[in-house]
Motif scaffolding. Structure first.
Motif, short mmCIF file in Angstrom:
data_model
loop_
_atom_site.label_atom_id
_atom_site.label_comp_id
_atom_site.label_asym_id
_atom_site.label_seq_id
_atom_site.Cartn_x
_atom_site.Cartn_y
_atom_site.Cartn_z
N CYS A 270 1.40 -1.38 0.12
CA CYS A 270 -0.38 0.09 0.31
C CYS A 270 1.18 1.09 -0.25
O CYS A 270 0.65 2.38 -0.35
CB CYS A 270 -1.01 0.16 1.09
N SER A 275 -1.56 4.35 -1.44
CA SER A 275 -2.57 4.33 -0.81
C SER A 275 -2.20 3.66 0.19
O SER A 275 -2.75 3.12 1.02
CB SER A 275 -3.39 3.64 -1.42
N TRP A 278 -5.30 1.90 2.66
CA TRP A 278 -6.16 0.85 2.32
C TRP A 278 -5.89 -0.29 4.05
O TRP A 278 -5.85 -1.03 3.93
CB TRP A 278 -4.90 0.27 1.33
N VAL A 304 -5.11 0.30 -10.37
CA VAL A 304 -3.83 0.46 -9.67
C VAL A 304 -3.53 -0.33 -10.70
O VAL A 304 -2.03 -0.02 -11.02
CB VAL A 304 -4.10 0.46 -8.37
#
Length: 409
Positions: A270, A275, A278, A304
């Protein structure tokens, strides 16, 4: 030190894959394996082609490459076990052997005096391994068994392939005869255990190996899940039933495989993609949560993963200790630098007068520091060592010629 199994003699009466895979393991570890084949025909897999081996001129021969997968380091002799003199010869060899491996139908060798009871009476120290489809007892004992049939019967095909509601869904066999291969591995382990037990008891024993038993055994976590819950697992493609994300993903130019097995790896993934939230999301913070919310997670990850090429993903994630890799063809696998560094291709010379100068084989994965695998012989030509083995048995040229004249060999 010599080879681990130096001095062990194996009489190999098996053919096709499970039995020969077992005896190749023993041969790689140093056992002297004598492969007994039918005169003029040999092991069935000698003819299972294409593809075929090529001669020094680059032309196809009549010898299928399949045979070479499981018959390295053996000596081939041709003996007609239906011939009384052939039977006597094999009994004489068994009397001096440590191990016999066979995969005839249940009771099929009794008529030749080559069954366990007959041979153990001659040689009480003999370890005798029978490999059949369904074992020596039970309602299916008399049936012939084949890898594909057992993959279907044991449940393996029910968990292999895309889900029924997906394109191309339905039961699917594994691309390699894995039940045969696993049976050979289990059989070689059982034989080694029996040889060790013989050191204390002075006696050999009988080993009953069945493809169906092995097929059920290697269901591993899938069988354990069923036994724990009573719920039969279903096909799910490349998704792991107990881990997420642990599967393949489309990339900008192909596919990449992610094998995230713990929460730390997921958190690093992540962070790598920008991100980090997440990993803090209650739906995804733990593996159990990710499995339960798999669809939501994949909906986020799918777009992604399309933003980079496969090579870019591998470069990014390997640097952060997130397990990932390409989905290679077999050709690409042999070109992989790690495969080459480990020497997983072994080229063995063969001088059998048949125009084949050498054979490429796959290295044994067994790496022993003190008694390493010894690549002594290429997979043999049919009957290549008949005279040599019979001379070792004490027969002179006249006796060997007489056996050949009578068509016993």
């Amino acid at each position: 030190m010599g080879a681990a199994l130096a001095g062990i003699k194996v009489l190999d009466l098996s053919r096709v894959l499970a039995g020969p895979w077992c005896t190749q393991v023993l041969a790689d570890l140093g056992a002297d394996v004598i492969k007994v084949e039918r005169p003029g025909a040999g092991d069935d897999t000698r003819h299972w082609g294409p593809p075929f081996l090529r001669d020094t001129q680059g032309q196809d021969t009549r010898e299928a490459s399949y045979f070479t997968a499981c018959n390295r380091n053996k000596r081939s002799i041709t003996v007609d076990m239906a011939h009384p003199e052939g039977q006597a010869l094999l009994r004489r060899m068994a009397a001096e052997a440590d191990v016999v491996v066979e995969n005839f139908k249940v009771g099929g060798l009794r008529q030749y005096g080559l069954d366990y009871d007959s041979l153990s009476a001659l040689n009480p120290r003999l370890v005798y391994c029978s490999i059949t489809g369904f074992g020596q007892d039970g309602p299916y004992a008399e049936r012939a068994g084949y890898d594909l049939m057992v993959q279907a019967m044991c449940g393996l095909m029910s968990v292999t392939g895309q889900a029924d509601d997906e394109p191309g869904g339905g039961p699917l066999k594994v691309g390699v005869a894995v039940v045969d291969v696993f049976t050979g591995l289990y059989a070689s382990n059982a034989i080694l255990a029996a040889l060790h037990a013989r050191q204390a008891s002075g006696r050999g024993q009988y080993i009953d190996m069945a493809l169906l038993d092995v097929g059920v055994a290697v269901l591993a976590n899938q069988a354990a899940g069923f036994l724990a819950t009573g719920n039969a697992p279903a096909r799910a493609g490349n998704i792991h039933p107990s881990l997420a994300p642990y599967q393949d993903f489309p990339t900008r130019d192909g596919n990449v495989l992610l094998a995230i097995g713990n929460d730390g790896q997921f958190a690093r993934f992540c962070a790598a993609i920008g991100s980090p939230a997440w990993a803090q999301d209650a739906r995804f913070a733990t593996n159990t949560a990710r499995v339960r919310h798999r669809d939501a997670l994949l909906a986020l990850m799918g777009p992604v993963m399309l933003l980079r090429t496969t090579a870019e993903w591998i470069a990014l994630l390997e640097d952060r200790a997130v397990p990932c890799g390409p989905i290679n063809t077999i050709a690409q696998a042999f070109d992989d630098p790690q495969v080459q560094a480990r020497g997983l291709r072994v080229d063995l010379p063969r001088d059998a007068g048949d125009g084949i100068a050498g054979i490429a084989t796959v290295a044994s994965p067994m790496r022993l520091s003190e008694t390493p695998v010894d690549y002594r012989r290429a997979p043999p030509a049919l009957g290549q060592h008949t005279d040599e083995v019979l001379r070792d048995l004490g027969l002179d040229a006249a006796a060997i010629a007489a056996l050949r004249e009578s068509k016993a060999i």
